[in-house]
Design an enzyme around this catalytic site. Structure first.
Site: not given
Ligand SMILES: *[C@@H]1O[C@H](CO)[C@@H](O)[C@H](O)[C@H]1NC(C)=O
Ligand SMILES: *[C@@H]1O[C@H](CO)[C@@H](O)[C@H](O)[C@H]1NC(C)=O
Ligand SMILES: *[C@@H]1O[C@H](CO)[C@@H](O)[C@H](O)[C@H]1NC(C)=O
Ligand SMILES: *[C@@H]1O[C@H](CO)[C@@H](O)[C@H](O)[C@H]1NC(C)=O
Length: 300
Positions: A21, A26, A65, A68, A80, A136, A140, A146, A169, A173
């Site tokens: 996702w 990104h 990600d 994570r 994030h 990154h 975000d 975020h 979300h 995203d």
């Protein structure tokens, strides 16, 4: 608001066979940044990231990600986002002391990892890792959800998008950006590369050409908290205007691929463009600082 928890489980992990996702956003941010950094900056980060191709930033943009949800990377899970305890749509705004968790948030993490990239006493592998985090997290912080506390950044808000059952979300995203590009199913790098080329033109000579000065106004390597708080607050303002314009209850179960999408798409677009341009500026400032301090730039 309490929502279906079986549903929440889907949003939190990437499913086999599905692109992670948010990767499109990104990777696009990273390609835009590589289109704007100075030559010296490109050489420096190609060296630090051990990749001398034009994909040196894009190739590491989703690394944060990927770790994570691992045992080792679990300590980064709060890095994030910053969960603004505001009250959309009537009140938006991020407050660092109120909203940054004790073990960190995206704002403190931009500071933490920027200082590690600047610290030439650290091992190169630490600075390499720090650079991947900075690349990154600058992405975000530009995603409005975020910077929002409501239902864990909208993860707990169940909506529909082109008839798929998703959480809000995820829509911000991925779904909005994917729809803008006509649906992306297999090749995020190619799609991101082309999208970045288009946005780069808009920044150089198109609809964003007169905005870049404002975008980097006040950017200050000596004050990464103030700098990234400004980005967070700007991003969070969209929660009141575009993400939850009627509040969190009203959006539950709604189909968002129509009129809502039409208003959201330009927000995603400008946020990706800003993130890429700001990331380039930030990386340039880092390399300027390193060269001023006499660190051997271009040679680690
Ligand atoms: C550089 O990164 C790209 C994208 O991840 C990858 O395909 C390529 O193999 C990398 N090149 C080197 C020399 O590591
Ligand atoms: C700063 O980064 C280090 C290295 O990843 C990490 O161990 C530490 O928890 C971070 N500190 C904060 C306050 O986020
Ligand atoms: C930039 O130009 C566009 C029209 O191309 C205009 O709508 C916008 O308000 C201008 N922005 C600034 C910051 O001057
Ligand atoms: C943050 O954004 C809110 C509106 O969303 C605004 O009222 C406030 O002045 C902003 N704060 C800063 C520090 O920019």
């Amino acid at each position: 608001m309490r929502l279906n928890s079986a549903f929440l489980a889907c949003g939190a992990v990437s499913l086999p066979g599905v692109i992670a996702w948010g990767s499109l956003g990104h990777i696009t941010v990273a390609y835009i940044a590589s289109n704007f950094v100075k030559q010296e900056t490109a050489v420096y980060f190609q060296d630090l990231l051990r990749n001398d191709t034009e994909h040196y930033l894009a190739g590491v943009a989703t690394w944060a990600d990927s770790i994570r949800y691992t045992k080792w990377g679990r300590f980064t899970k709060n890095f994030h986002f910053i969960d603004a305890k505001d009250d959309p749509p009537s009140y938006c705004g991020v407050d660092f002391d109120r909203d940054c968790k004790e073990d960190g948030c995206v704002v403190s993490s931009i500071q933490n990892y920027t200082s590690q990239v600047l610290d030439t006493e650290l091992w190169p592998w630490r600075r390499n890792q720090a650079a991947k985090f900075v690349i990154h997290f600058v992405g975000d912080i530009h995603q409005p959800l975020h910077t929002e506390n409501v239902e864990r950044g909208g993860n707990g808000i169940h909506v529909r998008f082109d008839s798929s059952e998703l959480n809000l979300h995820h829509v911000w995203d991925s779904s909005i950006a994917e729809k803008m590009l006509g649906g992306i199913h297999r090749k995020p790098y190619e799609a991101a590369y082309r999208w970045a080329a288009d946005l780069t033109n808009e920044i150089r000579s198109g609809k964003y050409a007169n905005s870049t000065e404002v975008w980097v106004d006040g950017i200050d390597l000596d004050d990464p908290i103030a700098t990234s708080m400004k980005w967070a607050n700007e991003s969070n303002a969209f929660v009141c205007t575009h993400v939850l314009p009627e509040g969190p209850e009203a959006i539950v179960g709604q189909e968002l691929a129509g009129e809502y999408y039409e208003k959201a798409a330009p927000v995603i677009e400008v946020q990706v463009a800003r993130a890429g341009y700001r990331l380039a500026t930030w990386l340039d400032l880092i390399v300027d600082r390193l060269s001023e301090s006499g660190a051997p730039v271009g040679e680690l």
